[in-house]
Design a protein around this motif. Structure first.
Motif, PDB file in Angstrom:
ATOM      1  N   PHE A 120       0.819  -1.211   0.000  1.00 21.29           N
ATOM      2  CA  PHE A 120       0.000   0.000   0.000  1.00 21.29           C
ATOM      3  C   PHE A 120       0.852   1.259   0.000  1.00 21.29           C
ATOM      4  O   PHE A 120       1.774   1.395   0.801  1.00 21.29           O
ATOM      5  CB  PHE A 120      -1.006   0.019   1.158  1.00 21.29           C
ATOM      6  CG  PHE A 120      -0.531  -0.648   2.439  1.00 21.29           C
ATOM      7  CD1 PHE A 120       0.023   0.093   3.462  1.00 21.29           C
ATOM      8  CD2 PHE A 120      -0.672  -2.028   2.615  1.00 21.29           C
ATOM      9  CE1 PHE A 120       0.434  -0.513   4.646  1.00 21.29           C
ATOM     10  CE2 PHE A 120      -0.257  -2.642   3.796  1.00 21.29           C
ATOM     11  CZ  PHE A 120       0.308  -1.876   4.809  1.00 21.29           C
ATOM     12  N   GLN A 172     -10.446  -2.422   5.932  1.00 21.51           N
ATOM     13  CA  GLN A 172     -11.649  -1.571   6.016  1.00 21.51           C
ATOM     14  C   GLN A 172     -11.701  -0.642   4.801  1.00 21.51           C
ATOM     15  O   GLN A 172     -12.773  -0.203   4.398  1.00 21.51           O
ATOM     16  CB  GLN A 172     -11.674  -0.808   7.340  1.00 21.51           C
ATOM     17  CG  GLN A 172     -11.984  -1.732   8.509  1.00 21.51           C
ATOM     18  CD  GLN A 172     -12.097  -1.049   9.847  1.00 21.51           C
ATOM     19  OE1 GLN A 172     -11.858   0.159   9.979  1.00 21.51           O
ATOM     20  NE2 GLN A 172     -12.444  -1.807  10.868  1.00 21.51           N
ATOM     21  N   TYR A 181      -6.566   6.486  -1.213  1.00 18.91           N
ATOM     22  CA  TYR A 181      -6.527   5.030  -1.438  1.00 18.91           C
ATOM     23  C   TYR A 181      -7.229   4.598  -2.724  1.00 18.91           C
ATOM     24  O   TYR A 181      -7.782   3.496  -2.766  1.00 18.91           O
ATOM     25  CB  TYR A 181      -7.200   4.300  -0.270  1.00 18.91           C
ATOM     26  CG  TYR A 181      -6.389   4.186   1.012  1.00 18.91           C
ATOM     27  CD1 TYR A 181      -4.997   4.120   0.989  1.00 18.91           C
ATOM     28  CD2 TYR A 181      -7.019   4.100   2.249  1.00 18.91           C
ATOM     29  CE1 TYR A 181      -4.266   4.004   2.172  1.00 18.91           C
ATOM     30  CE2 TYR A 181      -6.299   3.976   3.432  1.00 18.91           C
ATOM     31  CZ  TYR A 181      -4.921   3.931   3.381  1.00 18.91           C
ATOM     32  OH  TYR A 181      -4.209   3.803   4.547  1.00 18.91           O
ATOM     33  N   PRO A 215      -8.815  -2.795  10.546  1.00 21.43           N
ATOM     34  CA  PRO A 215      -8.561  -1.349  10.501  1.00 21.43           C
ATOM     35  C   PRO A 215      -7.043  -1.157  10.391  1.00 21.43           C
ATOM     36  O   PRO A 215      -6.327  -2.163  10.241  1.00 21.43           O
ATOM     37  CB  PRO A 215      -9.042  -0.883  11.873  1.00 21.43           C
ATOM     38  CG  PRO A 215      -8.758  -2.038  12.771  1.00 21.43           C
ATOM     39  CD  PRO A 215      -8.947  -3.292  11.928  1.00 21.43           C
ATOM     40  N   LEU A 222       2.687  -0.584   7.763  1.00 18.56           N
ATOM     41  CA  LEU A 222       1.999   0.660   8.142  1.00 18.56           C
ATOM     42  C   LEU A 222       3.018   1.752   8.477  1.00 18.56           C
ATOM     43  O   LEU A 222       2.856   2.911   8.090  1.00 18.56           O
ATOM     44  CB  LEU A 222       1.058   0.421   9.333  1.00 18.56           C
ATOM     45  CG  LEU A 222       0.259   1.654   9.751  1.00 18.56           C
ATOM     46  CD1 LEU A 222      -0.840   1.960   8.737  1.00 18.56           C
ATOM     47  CD2 LEU A 222      -0.343   1.511  11.135  1.00 18.56           C
ATOM     48  N   ARG A 229       2.051   9.289   3.711  1.00 19.55           N
ATOM     49  CA  ARG A 229       0.656   9.388   3.278  1.00 19.55           C
ATOM     50  C   ARG A 229       0.069  10.785   3.520  1.00 19.55           C
ATOM     51  O   ARG A 229       0.488  11.491   4.447  1.00 19.55           O
ATOM     52  CB  ARG A 229      -0.187   8.289   3.902  1.00 19.55           C
ATOM     53  CG  ARG A 229      -0.662   8.531   5.293  1.00 19.55           C
ATOM     54  CD  ARG A 229      -1.484   7.344   5.784  1.00 19.55           C
ATOM     55  NE  ARG A 229      -1.740   7.489   7.211  1.00 19.55           N
ATOM     56  CZ  ARG A 229      -2.129   6.503   7.994  1.00 19.55           C
ATOM     57  NH1 ARG A 229      -2.291   5.292   7.522  1.00 19.55           N
ATOM     58  NH2 ARG A 229      -2.356   6.720   9.275  1.00 19.55           N
ATOM     59  N   SER A 240     -11.070   4.874  12.778  1.00 16.35           N
ATOM     60  CA  SER A 240     -11.288   3.484  13.190  1.00 16.35           C
ATOM     61  C   SER A 240     -10.210   2.977  14.140  1.00 16.35           C
ATOM     62  O   SER A 240     -10.172   1.809  14.487  1.00 16.35           O
ATOM     63  CB  SER A 240     -11.360   2.603  11.940  1.00 16.35           C
ATOM     64  OG  SER A 240     -11.749   1.309  12.290  1.00 16.35           O
ATOM     65  N   ILE A 298     -27.993   2.334  10.921  1.00 15.89           N
ATOM     66  CA  ILE A 298     -26.555   2.353  10.628  1.00 15.89           C
ATOM     67  C   ILE A 298     -26.275   3.142   9.350  1.00 15.89           C
ATOM     68  O   ILE A 298     -25.232   3.787   9.211  1.00 15.89           O
ATOM     69  CB  ILE A 298     -25.993   0.910  10.599  1.00 15.89           C
ATOM     70  CG1 ILE A 298     -25.923   0.443  12.051  1.00 15.89           C
ATOM     71  CG2 ILE A 298     -24.644   0.839   9.911  1.00 15.89           C
ATOM     72  CD1 ILE A 298     -25.167  -0.791  12.323  1.00 15.89           C
TER      73      ILE A 298
HETATM   74  C1  LIG Z   1     -21.699   2.832  10.099  1.00 13.87           C
HETATM   75  C2  LIG Z   1     -20.509   3.182   9.414  1.00 13.87           C
HETATM   76  C3  LIG Z   1     -19.279   3.290  10.231  1.00 13.87           C
HETATM   77  C4  LIG Z   1     -18.190   3.817   9.404  1.00 13.87           C
HETATM   78  C5  LIG Z   1     -16.901   4.002  10.081  1.00 13.87           C
HETATM   79  C6  LIG Z   1     -15.855   4.070   9.073  1.00 13.87           C
HETATM   80  C7  LIG Z   1     -14.467   4.176   9.545  1.00 13.87           C
HETATM   81  C8  LIG Z   1     -13.575   3.893   8.399  1.00 13.87           C
HETATM   82  C9  LIG Z   1     -12.137   3.967   8.667  1.00 13.87           C
HETATM   83  C10 LIG Z   1     -11.406   3.104   7.717  1.00 13.87           C
HETATM   84  C11 LIG Z   1      -9.999   2.890   8.061  1.00 13.87           C
HETATM   85  C12 LIG Z   1      -9.346   2.010   7.070  1.00 13.87           C
HETATM   86  C13 LIG Z   1      -7.940   1.738   7.393  1.00 13.87           C
HETATM   87  C14 LIG Z   1      -7.291   0.824   6.415  1.00 13.87           C
HETATM   88  C15 LIG Z   1      -5.818   0.927   6.490  1.00 13.87           C
HETATM   89  C16 LIG Z   1      -5.115  -0.045   5.627  1.00 13.87           C
HETATM   90  O1  LIG Z   1      -5.662  -0.869   4.970  1.00 13.87           O
HETATM   91  C17 LIG Z   1      -3.630   0.001   5.608  1.00 13.87           C
HETATM   92  N1  LIG Z   1      -3.143  -0.854   4.617  1.00 13.87           N
HETATM   93  C18 LIG Z   1      -3.086   1.317   5.373  1.00 13.87           C
HETATM   94  O2  LIG Z   1      -2.989   2.120   6.495  1.00 13.87           O
END
Ligand SMILES: CCCCCCCCCCCCCCCC(=O)[C@@H](N)CO
Ligand SMILES: NC(=O)C1=CN([C@@H]2O[C@H](COP(=O)(O)OP(=O)(O)OC[C@H]3O[C@@H](n4cnc5c(N)ncnc54)[C@H](OP(=O)(O)O)[C@@H]3O)[C@@H](O)[C@H]2O)C=CC1
Length: 323
Positions: A120, A172, A181, A215, A222, A229, A240, A298
């Motif tokens: 990533f 996520q 992304y 998350p 990371l 980033r 998250s 939701i």
């Molecule tokens: C009801 C709805 C609730 C919504 C809440 C949404 C929160 C979303 C946050 C998403 C964070 C994603 C991190 C991925 C990081 C990753 O994949 C790594 N490779 C890179 O850092």
């Protein structure tokens, strides 16, 4: 006699639960891991390494695959030192189908395949070269196809060896698109289509597909990503929280053992899974019940998150223009 309106209110959820109990497909099952061959790609670092360690300590026969470098032997030694267990290591690039076919032949039939390798680089698409886009799609998506194609014949051939599993490490960012992304989210959303279709194709072979949605997780990958980033990516990702690789590995392995199709890893992940349930299968009538009764509310929460993110994005651009 209870008020008839009141008993109706009580009967409705019970009837719904009963209905869901009968209709959820595929049916619930479990995937044992003790004494079984678990093959983990990207097992030399971060989440994959934590998974290898956990599965080995639970009595699985573990193989890991990663690019040819020192990290593979270091991972083997680390697991040997901390648990006394020997694992098998294989060096190959998931982008090279011939190379991984040979690895699978040498490693022997797989009971549980965990396709976890991933790369990533977070950047606005405008600033990201197509070479970087292709890199993420090739390793994360095409690499997963290569791995599954190579392993599937042997997995289908398992006779009387119990249920098998193919688990895919999404993110996520594979449930919701996030600023910075475009390529990464696309590669991870792609895994979802692959997984949903594949589950229908392999259910008759007693193979169960799991999609894992962590998350942000504290890993070498990371640490490298956060150095470059965009600020806005960090702001949204932080919604998250951040998990330890060992915590994600535990959630992932539990999800695989219970043959869950969707495997969230934290509370926000649970909300995200309900918000993005779509037409994905669900073996648990309890979870299906949650999806049905909380779906509307939701969706409001999800729109609230979007409101918050768009506010941050516009504010950030406003500040940039003034300075
Ligand atoms: C009801 C709805 C609730 C919504 C809440 C949404 C929160 C979303 C946050 C998403 C964070 C994603 C991190 C991925 C990081 C990753 O994949 C790594 N490779 C890179 O850092
Ligand atoms: N860390 C995070 O915040 C999150 C990660 N994820 C996903 O989890 C998975 C693991 O991530 P993480 O542990 O952070 O990553 P790391 O960068 O720490 O480890 C990645 C692993 O994948 C291997 N790998 C990379 N490219 C290839 C390739 N072409 N062929 C074979 N192996 C390869 C690496 O091997 P080598 O070291 O030899 O290059 C390494 O073992 C990824 O799919 C990622 O997208 C999902 C959500 C959050």
């Amino acid at each position: 006699m209870a008020d008839p309106n009141f008993s109706f209110l009580l009967l409705l959820p019970l009837a719904l639960l009963l209905l869901l109990y009968f209709i959820v497909r595929p049916r619930p099952t479990t995937v044992p891991i003790k004494n079984r061959h678990i093959f983990i790609t990207g097992g030399s670092s971060g989440i994959g390494l934590a998974l290898a360690h956990l599965a080995a300590s639970e009595g699985a026969k573990v193989s890991i695959l990663a690019l040819p470098d020192d990290k593979l032997e270091e991972a083997k030694n680390y697991i040997q030192l901390s648990s006394g267990i020997d694992i098998a290591v294989f060096a190959a690039d998931v982008r090279d189908y011939d190379a991984i076919s040979k690895v699978v032949e040498v490693a022997g039939p797989i009971d549980v395949l965990i396709v976890n390798q991933g790369v990533f680089v977070a950047k606005e698409l405008e600033k990201q070269g197509l070479d970087e886009v292709r890199f993420m799609v090739d390793v994360n998506l095409m690499g997963s196809f290569n791995m599954i194609k190579a392993a599937l014949p042997g997995m289908k051939d398992r006779k009387d060896r119990g249920p098998g599993s193919i688990a895919l490490m999404s993110s996520q960012a594979g449930q919701v698109g996030i600023y910075g992304y475009t390529a990464y989210s696309a590669s991870k959303f792609g895994l979802r289509g692959l997984a949903e279709a594949l589950q229908q194709e392999v259910i008759v072979d007693d193979i169960h597909v799991s999609l894992i949605f962590p998350p942000a997780t504290d890993t070498p990958g990371l640490t490298k990503e956060t150095k470059t980033r965009p600020q806005l990516t960090s702001t949204i990702v932080e919604t998250s929280g951040i998990m330890k690789a060992e915590e994600v590995a535990k959630k992932a392995l539990d999800g695989i053992k219970s043959a869950s199709f969707i495997v969230p890893c934290n509370f926000v992940g649970l909300l995200l899974s309900i918000a993005s349930a779509g037409l994905s299968p669900n073996r648990s009538f309890n979870m299906a019940f949650m999806e049905v009764v909380s779906g509307g509310i939701i969706r409001i929460v999800a729109l609230g998150f979007q409101w918050n993110w768009y506010t941050s994005i516009l504010k950030w651009h406003g500040q940039k223009q003034r300075t």
